[in-house]
Design a protein around this motif. Structure first.
Motif, PDB file in Angstrom:
ATOM      1  N   ILE A  22     -50.629 -50.885 -16.464  1.00  0.00           N
ATOM      2  CA  ILE A  22     -49.752 -51.160 -15.317  1.00  0.00           C
ATOM      3  C   ILE A  22     -49.992 -52.575 -14.799  1.00  0.00           C
ATOM      4  O   ILE A  22     -49.044 -53.288 -14.470  1.00  0.00           O
ATOM      5  CB  ILE A  22     -49.962 -50.111 -14.217  1.00  0.00           C
ATOM      6  CG1 ILE A  22     -49.462 -48.749 -14.699  1.00  0.00           C
ATOM      7  CG2 ILE A  22     -49.256 -50.514 -12.925  1.00  0.00           C
ATOM      8  CD1 ILE A  22     -49.816 -47.587 -13.798  1.00  0.00           C
ATOM      9  N   SER A  23     -51.238 -53.012 -14.736  1.00  0.00           N
ATOM     10  CA  SER A  23     -51.572 -54.356 -14.248  1.00  0.00           C
ATOM     11  C   SER A  23     -50.971 -55.440 -15.129  1.00  0.00           C
ATOM     12  O   SER A  23     -50.687 -56.546 -14.652  1.00  0.00           O
ATOM     13  CB  SER A  23     -53.090 -54.533 -14.182  1.00  0.00           C
ATOM     14  OG  SER A  23     -53.632 -53.667 -13.224  1.00  0.00           O
ATOM     15  N   ALA A  24     -50.774 -55.141 -16.398  1.00  0.00           N
ATOM     16  CA  ALA A  24     -50.198 -56.131 -17.318  1.00  0.00           C
ATOM     17  C   ALA A  24     -48.774 -56.507 -16.918  1.00  0.00           C
ATOM     18  O   ALA A  24     -48.278 -57.561 -17.310  1.00  0.00           O
ATOM     19  CB  ALA A  24     -50.217 -55.588 -18.748  1.00  0.00           C
ATOM     20  N   PHE A  25     -48.122 -55.688 -16.115  1.00  0.00           N
ATOM     21  CA  PHE A  25     -46.749 -55.953 -15.685  1.00  0.00           C
ATOM     22  C   PHE A  25     -46.696 -56.637 -14.328  1.00  0.00           C
ATOM     23  O   PHE A  25     -45.661 -56.697 -13.683  1.00  0.00           O
ATOM     24  CB  PHE A  25     -45.946 -54.644 -15.636  1.00  0.00           C
ATOM     25  CG  PHE A  25     -45.709 -54.060 -16.985  1.00  0.00           C
ATOM     26  CD1 PHE A  25     -44.590 -54.430 -17.727  1.00  0.00           C
ATOM     27  CD2 PHE A  25     -46.590 -53.158 -17.540  1.00  0.00           C
ATOM     28  CE1 PHE A  25     -44.360 -53.903 -18.983  1.00  0.00           C
ATOM     29  CE2 PHE A  25     -46.374 -52.612 -18.788  1.00  0.00           C
ATOM     30  CZ  PHE A  25     -45.264 -52.989 -19.514  1.00  0.00           C
ATOM     31  N   ASN A  26     -47.817 -57.140 -13.845  1.00  0.00           N
ATOM     32  CA  ASN A  26     -47.899 -57.747 -12.522  1.00  0.00           C
ATOM     33  C   ASN A  26     -47.521 -59.218 -12.601  1.00  0.00           C
ATOM     34  O   ASN A  26     -48.364 -60.089 -12.660  1.00  0.00           O
ATOM     35  CB  ASN A  26     -49.319 -57.579 -11.957  1.00  0.00           C
ATOM     36  CG  ASN A  26     -49.405 -58.005 -10.520  1.00  0.00           C
ATOM     37  OD1 ASN A  26     -48.399 -58.136  -9.852  1.00  0.00           O
ATOM     38  ND2 ASN A  26     -50.609 -58.217 -10.040  1.00  0.00           N
ATOM     39  N   GLY A  27     -46.230 -59.469 -12.609  1.00  0.00           N
ATOM     40  CA  GLY A  27     -45.747 -60.840 -12.659  1.00  0.00           C
ATOM     41  C   GLY A  27     -44.492 -60.972 -11.813  1.00  0.00           C
ATOM     42  O   GLY A  27     -43.898 -59.978 -11.402  1.00  0.00           O
ATOM     43  N   PRO A  28     -44.051 -62.199 -11.532  1.00  0.00           N
ATOM     44  CA  PRO A  28     -42.892 -62.399 -10.646  1.00  0.00           C
ATOM     45  C   PRO A  28     -41.599 -61.792 -11.180  1.00  0.00           C
ATOM     46  O   PRO A  28     -40.766 -61.344 -10.411  1.00  0.00           O
ATOM     47  CB  PRO A  28     -42.786 -63.919 -10.519  1.00  0.00           C
ATOM     48  CG  PRO A  28     -43.543 -64.462 -11.680  1.00  0.00           C
ATOM     49  CD  PRO A  28     -44.584 -63.446 -12.036  1.00  0.00           C
TER      50      PRO A  28
END
Length: 58
Positions: A22-28
């Protein structure tokens, strides 16, 4: 013979892997995976853990 891993440790591993996923998708411009995608991911990881670390037989 494959190594044995307790159910508690398996759940810890699954939680860590899922959190990282899930953290891998933490982008603008990125959205986290939806529930269906996440459920499939967890199922695949669980199956992989079952192959690598077979559950102990009672």
């Amino acid at each position: 013979m494959a190594e044995r891993v307790s159910d508690e440790r398996r759940m810890e591993l699954l939680a860590m892997i899922t959190s990282s996923y899930i953290s891998a998708f933490n982008g603008p411009e990125m959205r986290p995976p939806d529930a269906i995608t996440l459920a499939r991911f967890i199922e695949e990881i669980t199956d992989a853990l079952d192959r690598k670390y077979p559950r102990p037989q009672d």
